[in-house]
Design a protein around this motif. Structure first.
Motif, PDB file in Angstrom:
ATOM      1  N   VAL A 356     -12.553 -13.079  -8.514  1.00 17.61           N
ATOM      2  CA  VAL A 356     -12.657 -11.795  -7.827  1.00 17.61           C
ATOM      3  C   VAL A 356     -13.678 -10.963  -8.592  1.00 17.61           C
ATOM      4  CG1 VAL A 356     -11.465  -9.690  -7.135  1.00 17.61           C
ATOM      5  CG2 VAL A 356     -10.288 -11.890  -6.972  1.00 17.61           C
ATOM      6  N   ARG A 357     -14.706 -10.520  -7.884  1.00 11.97           N
ATOM      7  CA  ARG A 357     -15.810  -9.791  -8.525  1.00 11.97           C
ATOM      8  C   ARG A 357     -15.868  -8.386  -7.931  1.00 11.97           C
ATOM      9  NH1 ARG A 357     -21.420  -9.229  -7.521  1.00 11.97           N
ATOM     10  NH2 ARG A 357     -22.738  -9.268  -9.379  1.00 11.97           N
ATOM     11  N   ILE A 358     -15.684  -7.371  -8.779  1.00 12.16           N
ATOM     12  CA  ILE A 358     -15.659  -5.971  -8.349  1.00 12.16           C
ATOM     13  C   ILE A 358     -16.886  -5.277  -8.923  1.00 12.16           C
ATOM     14  CG2 ILE A 358     -14.350  -3.810  -8.391  1.00 12.16           C
ATOM     15  CD1 ILE A 358     -11.836  -5.515  -8.910  1.00 12.16           C
ATOM     16  N   SER A 359     -17.714  -4.719  -8.071  1.00 11.92           N
ATOM     17  CA  SER A 359     -18.937  -4.048  -8.525  1.00 11.92           C
ATOM     18  C   SER A 359     -19.075  -2.709  -7.815  1.00 11.92           C
ATOM     19  CB  SER A 359     -20.167  -4.919  -8.254  1.00 11.92           C
ATOM     20  OG  SER A 359     -20.244  -5.272  -6.882  1.00 11.92           O
ATOM     21  N   ASP A 360     -19.771  -1.778  -8.455  1.00 12.94           N
ATOM     22  CA  ASP A 360     -20.000  -0.457  -7.861  1.00 12.94           C
ATOM     23  C   ASP A 360     -21.453  -0.086  -8.031  1.00 12.94           C
ATOM     24  OD1 ASP A 360     -20.417   1.146 -10.373  1.00 12.94           O
ATOM     25  OD2 ASP A 360     -18.367   0.487 -10.783  1.00 12.94           O
ATOM     26  N   PHE A 365     -21.792   0.529 -17.245  1.00 13.51           N
ATOM     27  CA  PHE A 365     -21.166   0.701 -18.551  1.00 13.51           C
ATOM     28  C   PHE A 365     -22.230   1.063 -19.592  1.00 13.51           C
ATOM     29  CE2 PHE A 365     -18.473  -2.665 -16.566  1.00 13.51           C
ATOM     30  CZ  PHE A 365     -17.331  -1.893 -16.414  1.00 13.51           C
ATOM     31  N   PRO A 366     -21.963   2.047 -20.459  1.00 15.46           N
ATOM     32  CA  PRO A 366     -22.916   2.342 -21.540  1.00 15.46           C
ATOM     33  C   PRO A 366     -23.040   1.146 -22.476  1.00 15.46           C
ATOM     34  CG  PRO A 366     -21.306   4.117 -21.295  1.00 15.46           C
ATOM     35  CD  PRO A 366     -20.819   2.974 -20.472  1.00 15.46           C
ATOM     36  N   SER A 367     -24.221   0.896 -22.917  1.00 13.27           N
ATOM     37  CA  SER A 367     -24.440  -0.241 -23.816  1.00 13.27           C
ATOM     38  C   SER A 367     -23.686  -0.077 -25.127  1.00 13.27           C
ATOM     39  CB  SER A 367     -25.943  -0.408 -24.100  1.00 13.27           C
ATOM     40  OG  SER A 367     -26.479   0.792 -24.659  1.00 13.27           O
ATOM     41  N   SER A 368     -23.354   1.176 -25.492  1.00 10.94           N
ATOM     42  CA  SER A 368     -22.677   1.408 -26.765  1.00 10.94           C
ATOM     43  C   SER A 368     -21.224   0.967 -26.747  1.00 10.94           C
ATOM     44  CB  SER A 368     -22.750   2.897 -27.134  1.00 10.94           C
ATOM     45  OG  SER A 368     -22.138   3.689 -26.121  1.00 10.94           O
ATOM     46  N   VAL A 369     -20.620   0.832 -25.550  1.00 12.88           N
ATOM     47  CA  VAL A 369     -19.190   0.480 -25.489  1.00 12.88           C
ATOM     48  C   VAL A 369     -18.925  -0.795 -24.719  1.00 12.88           C
ATOM     49  CG1 VAL A 369     -18.521   2.901 -25.639  1.00 12.88           C
ATOM     50  CG2 VAL A 369     -18.757   1.840 -23.397  1.00 12.88           C
ATOM     51  N   ILE A 370     -19.950  -1.401 -24.144  1.00 10.39           N
ATOM     52  CA  ILE A 370     -19.699  -2.545 -23.274  1.00 10.39           C
ATOM     53  C   ILE A 370     -19.066  -3.708 -24.029  1.00 10.39           C
ATOM     54  CG2 ILE A 370     -21.962  -3.657 -23.584  1.00 10.39           C
ATOM     55  CD1 ILE A 370     -21.876  -4.186 -20.518  1.00 10.39           C
ATOM     56  N   GLY A 371     -19.329  -3.805 -25.330  1.00  8.78           N
ATOM     57  CA  GLY A 371     -18.698  -4.868 -26.106  1.00  8.78           C
ATOM     58  C   GLY A 371     -17.255  -4.587 -26.465  1.00  8.78           C
ATOM     59  N   ARG A 372     -16.796  -3.330 -26.266  1.00  8.19           N
ATOM     60  CA  ARG A 372     -15.428  -2.959 -26.619  1.00  8.19           C
ATOM     61  C   ARG A 372     -14.588  -2.613 -25.404  1.00  8.19           C
ATOM     62  NH1 ARG A 372     -14.966   1.653 -29.184  1.00  8.19           N
ATOM     63  NH2 ARG A 372     -17.029   2.455 -28.725  1.00  8.19           N
ATOM     64  N   ILE A 373     -15.119  -2.872 -24.205  1.00  6.51           N
ATOM     65  CA  ILE A 373     -14.359  -2.568 -22.996  1.00  6.51           C
ATOM     66  C   ILE A 373     -13.112  -3.441 -22.950  1.00  6.51           C
ATOM     67  CG2 ILE A 373     -14.388  -2.654 -20.482  1.00  6.51           C
ATOM     68  CD1 ILE A 373     -17.342  -2.029 -20.601  1.00  6.51           C
ATOM     69  N   GLY A 374     -12.001  -2.818 -22.632  1.00  6.50           N
ATOM     70  CA  GLY A 374     -10.724  -3.529 -22.630  1.00  6.50           C
ATOM     71  C   GLY A 374      -9.885  -3.228 -23.850  1.00  6.50           C
ATOM     72  N   ASP A 375     -10.504  -2.623 -24.882  1.00  8.92           N
ATOM     73  CA  ASP A 375      -9.720  -2.130 -26.011  1.00  8.92           C
ATOM     74  C   ASP A 375      -9.085  -0.808 -25.600  1.00  8.92           C
ATOM     75  OD1 ASP A 375     -10.515  -4.259 -27.475  1.00  8.92           O
ATOM     76  OD2 ASP A 375     -12.061  -3.189 -28.607  1.00  8.92           O
ATOM     77  N   PRO A 376      -7.887  -0.495 -26.104  1.00  5.92           N
ATOM     78  CA  PRO A 376      -7.259   0.757 -25.699  1.00  5.92           C
ATOM     79  C   PRO A 376      -7.997   1.967 -26.223  1.00  5.92           C
ATOM     80  CG  PRO A 376      -6.010  -0.290 -27.449  1.00  5.92           C
ATOM     81  CD  PRO A 376      -7.060  -1.278 -27.027  1.00  5.92           C
ATOM     82  N   PHE A 377      -8.116   2.993 -25.375  1.00 10.91           N
ATOM     83  CA  PHE A 377      -8.655   4.297 -25.739  1.00 10.91           C
ATOM     84  C   PHE A 377     -10.146   4.262 -26.023  1.00 10.91           C
ATOM     85  CE2 PHE A 377      -4.299   3.907 -27.466  1.00 10.91           C
ATOM     86  CZ  PHE A 377      -3.680   4.563 -26.410  1.00 10.91           C
ATOM     87  N   PHE A 416     -17.161  -8.238 -18.328  1.00  8.16           N
ATOM     88  CA  PHE A 416     -17.701  -6.932 -17.960  1.00  8.16           C
ATOM     89  C   PHE A 416     -19.215  -6.971 -18.151  1.00  8.16           C
ATOM     90  CE2 PHE A 416     -13.385  -6.358 -19.453  1.00  8.16           C
ATOM     91  CZ  PHE A 416     -12.820  -5.523 -18.497  1.00  8.16           C
ATOM     92  N   ALA A 417     -19.938  -6.442 -17.179  1.00 10.90           N
ATOM     93  CA  ALA A 417     -21.394  -6.459 -17.261  1.00 10.90           C
ATOM     94  C   ALA A 417     -21.952  -5.328 -16.402  1.00 10.90           C
ATOM     95  CB  ALA A 417     -21.954  -7.805 -16.795  1.00 10.90           C
ATOM     96  N   ASN A 418     -23.262  -5.101 -16.520  1.00 10.63           N
ATOM     97  CA  ASN A 418     -23.981  -4.156 -15.676  1.00 10.63           C
ATOM     98  C   ASN A 418     -24.845  -4.919 -14.695  1.00 10.63           C
ATOM     99  OD1 ASN A 418     -23.006  -1.701 -16.720  1.00 10.63           O
ATOM    100  ND2 ASN A 418     -24.406  -1.838 -18.467  1.00 10.63           N
ATOM    101  N   GLY A 419     -25.056  -4.295 -13.526  1.00 10.40           N
ATOM    102  CA  GLY A 419     -25.791  -4.989 -12.475  1.00 10.40           C
ATOM    103  C   GLY A 419     -27.284  -4.887 -12.569  1.00 10.40           C
ATOM    104  N   GLY A 420     -27.806  -4.081 -13.510  1.00 10.16           N
ATOM    105  CA  GLY A 420     -29.250  -3.937 -13.631  1.00 10.16           C
ATOM    106  C   GLY A 420     -29.845  -3.348 -12.372  1.00 10.16           C
ATOM    107  N   GLY A 421     -30.846  -4.013 -11.820  1.00  3.74           N
ATOM    108  CA  GLY A 421     -31.506  -3.537 -10.605  1.00  3.74           C
ATOM    109  C   GLY A 421     -30.836  -3.982  -9.338  1.00  3.74           C
ATOM    110  N   ARG A 422     -29.639  -4.584  -9.436  1.00  2.00           N
ATOM    111  CA  ARG A 422     -28.977  -5.116  -8.254  1.00  2.00           C
ATOM    112  C   ARG A 422     -27.858  -4.200  -7.757  1.00  2.00           C
ATOM    113  NH1 ARG A 422     -26.658 -10.594 -10.008  1.00  2.00           N
ATOM    114  NH2 ARG A 422     -26.018 -10.594  -7.819  1.00  2.00           N
ATOM    115  N   GLY A 430     -24.872   0.132 -12.189  1.00  3.96           N
ATOM    116  CA  GLY A 430     -23.789  -0.484 -11.439  1.00  3.96           C
ATOM    117  C   GLY A 430     -22.970  -1.391 -12.325  1.00  3.96           C
ATOM    118  N   ALA A 431     -21.667  -1.107 -12.432  1.00  7.76           N
ATOM    119  CA  ALA A 431     -20.789  -1.909 -13.276  1.00  7.76           C
ATOM    120  C   ALA A 431     -20.246  -3.092 -12.492  1.00  7.76           C
ATOM    121  CB  ALA A 431     -19.642  -1.051 -13.800  1.00  7.76           C
ATOM    122  N   ILE A 432     -20.025  -4.190 -13.184  1.00  3.60           N
ATOM    123  CA  ILE A 432     -19.490  -5.407 -12.588  1.00  3.60           C
ATOM    124  C   ILE A 432     -18.350  -5.898 -13.456  1.00  3.60           C
ATOM    125  CG2 ILE A 432     -19.964  -7.794 -11.919  1.00  3.60           C
ATOM    126  CD1 ILE A 432     -22.885  -7.017 -11.546  1.00  3.60           C
TER     127      ILE A 432
END
Length: 461
Positions: A356-360, A365-377, A416-422, A430-432
């Protein structure tokens, strides 16, 4: 969610309290060690020390412990200030004892790190910082001011200045490192514990709603027959009482109320139906159920079925587990919150996996937190210049942690990733979020439960 946040704040405050008995026991260990070290130094090695003053200093700790034991209850919980004052006393007592026994020339100066570590573990930051600063001040004073230890021949035992400076520098670094390390580990442990509690609460709530739906559906099913009987009998009575209007009015009211009960139970049955067939449903049905609360929130939510293999076009029949529904719902909520206009939910499957792929079409996602997404707070998702479009909302902290934890519990892997130009609106960003399960863990037909469900079981007392 606000109530959860309040409960977590209260839990965090309680976590900063420590039992008086714990500090008393630790102090008894310290007293026993100090007495042993003093005895060995004087009786075994024959060192010349200020034994009387050292014994009085140790006695101060003994008196403090006895006072605490007799005045306060054994299970008393210390506030942050009370615990800080006790640790300040320990630092000063150990500082005076080291002053009488050679200062930093005494290898037991390392024990000054103990109160700092305890404070960093159980106290708020400002209190632990105060303890660290006091400890560093005591260490610095002990470099210059102390009573020398004398060997049996009267020779002072002292380190060369270079080694003394090295000991001081090592202890100062130790205070900083040990305090920050203990503080960081404790903070992360507390955050993870509180987030797991919130996850369990969310899952329990979803499970209760599912169970309640089953009870409502069963009640609607079981009450259908007696309501139909009431309606039939009331209809016959209406025919027989047509010449008695005073009784006919009452019978008509009974019939109308029976119809009303039937309509209520029918609507409740549709809302909460949970028979054996609906314990599993097509993939699209489960995903749409998860996204339903967020479909009419001003953003367009698109659904797409994309089979990954041409040989397997039949849609998987998956289990309607509460953790799957609630986890996907949190992901959809996050996408709708940050989307500009559109959210796209793609469902795909192959012989080995379900995705299931959810994109907007938001900022991503900011590059500064994309590696920590899913950690609490982990709070911020949007940049500061666009955060004002959603005043009072930071997002993607506890909600994404709950979603990730629940979905991983069902066997899923999240990316978790960003969609770039897509992005869907043609803009960059656009977050994916991609959620992937092994098909064997989710497809009811592969586990042998997809067919031959049989009749619903009757509820009996």
């Amino acid at each position: 969610m606000a109530q959860i946040d309040i409960d977590m704040f209260a839990a965090q405050r309680r976590g900063n309290w420590v039992r008086l008995r714990t500090l008393v026991i630790l102090r008894w260990f310290a007293v026993a060690g100090q007495i042993t070290a003093l005895f060995v130094a004087t009786q075994v090695f024959g060192l010349v020390l200020e034994v009387g003053l050292a014994a009085m200093t140790i006695g101060a700790s003994v008196i403090g412990n006895l006072f605490a034991m007799f005045v306060f209850a054994e299970n008393k919980r210390l506030s942050a200030l009370e615990a800080t004052l006790m640790l300040v006393f320990d630092i000063l007592q150990l500082g005076v004892l080291l002053y009488l026994t050679g200062g930093l020339n005494n290898p037991f100066a390392l024990l000054l790190l103990a109160p700092v570590t305890i404070g960093a573990t159980v106290l708020p930051f400002r209190h632990s910082a105060l303890l660290g600063g006091l400890t560093m001040l005591v260490m610095t004073l002990l470099v210059r001011f102390h009573v020398d230890i004398l060997a049996p021949g009267g020779t002072p035992l002292a380190l060369p200045d270079l080694f003394l400076f090295g000991s001081w520098a090592a202890l100062m670094i130790g205070v900083l490192f040990q305090g920050l390390y203990a503080r960081q580990i404790t903070t992360e442990t507390n955050s993870m514990r509180e987030a797991l509690v919130a996850t369990q609460m969310a899952l329990a709530r979803e499970q209760k709603l599912t169970d309640l739906g089953g009870v409502v559906a069963a009640a609607a099913h079981e009450l259908g027959t007696p309501l139909a009987t009431i309606k039939l009998v009331s209809g016959e009575l209406m025919d027989e009482l047509s010449d008695r209007p005073e009784l006919l009015e009452d019978v008509t009211l009974i019939r109308e109320q029976a119809d009303r009960c039937r309509d209520i139970m029918r609507s409740m049955g549709r809302a909460g139906k949970d028979d054996l067939h609906l314990r599993q449903a097509p993939l699209e049905t489960v995903v749409q159920e998860a996204a339903e609360p967020h479909i009419n929130r001003g953003k367009e939510v698109r659904f797409a079925l994309v089979p990954m293999g041409s040989s397997d076009t039949s849609q998987p029949q998956i289990y309607r587990r509460p953790e799957i529904v609630h986890g996907l719902r949190n992901l959809v909520q996050n996408a709708v919150d940050f989307a500009q206009t559109t959210v796209r939910i793609e469902m795909s499957w192959s012989q080995s996996s379900i995705v299931v792929r959810i994109s907007d079409d938001g900022e991503g996602f900011p590059s500064s937190v994309i590696g920590r997404i899913g950690d609490p707070f982990v709070r911020a998702r949007r940049r500061d210049d666009v955060r004002t479009s959603r005043p009072g909302y930071d997002g993607m902290g506890l909600g994404l942690f709950i979603a990730k934890t629940l979905l991983e519990r069902s066997g899923a892997t999240l990316r978790f990733a960003n969609g770039g130009g897509r992005s869907l609106s043609g803009k960059t960003g656009g977050a994916i979020v991609a959620v992937e399960w092994p098909r064997a863990a989710l497809d009811a037909r592969l586990s042998g439960d997809g067919a031959g469900l049989g009749e619903n079981e009757q509820i009996t007392e």
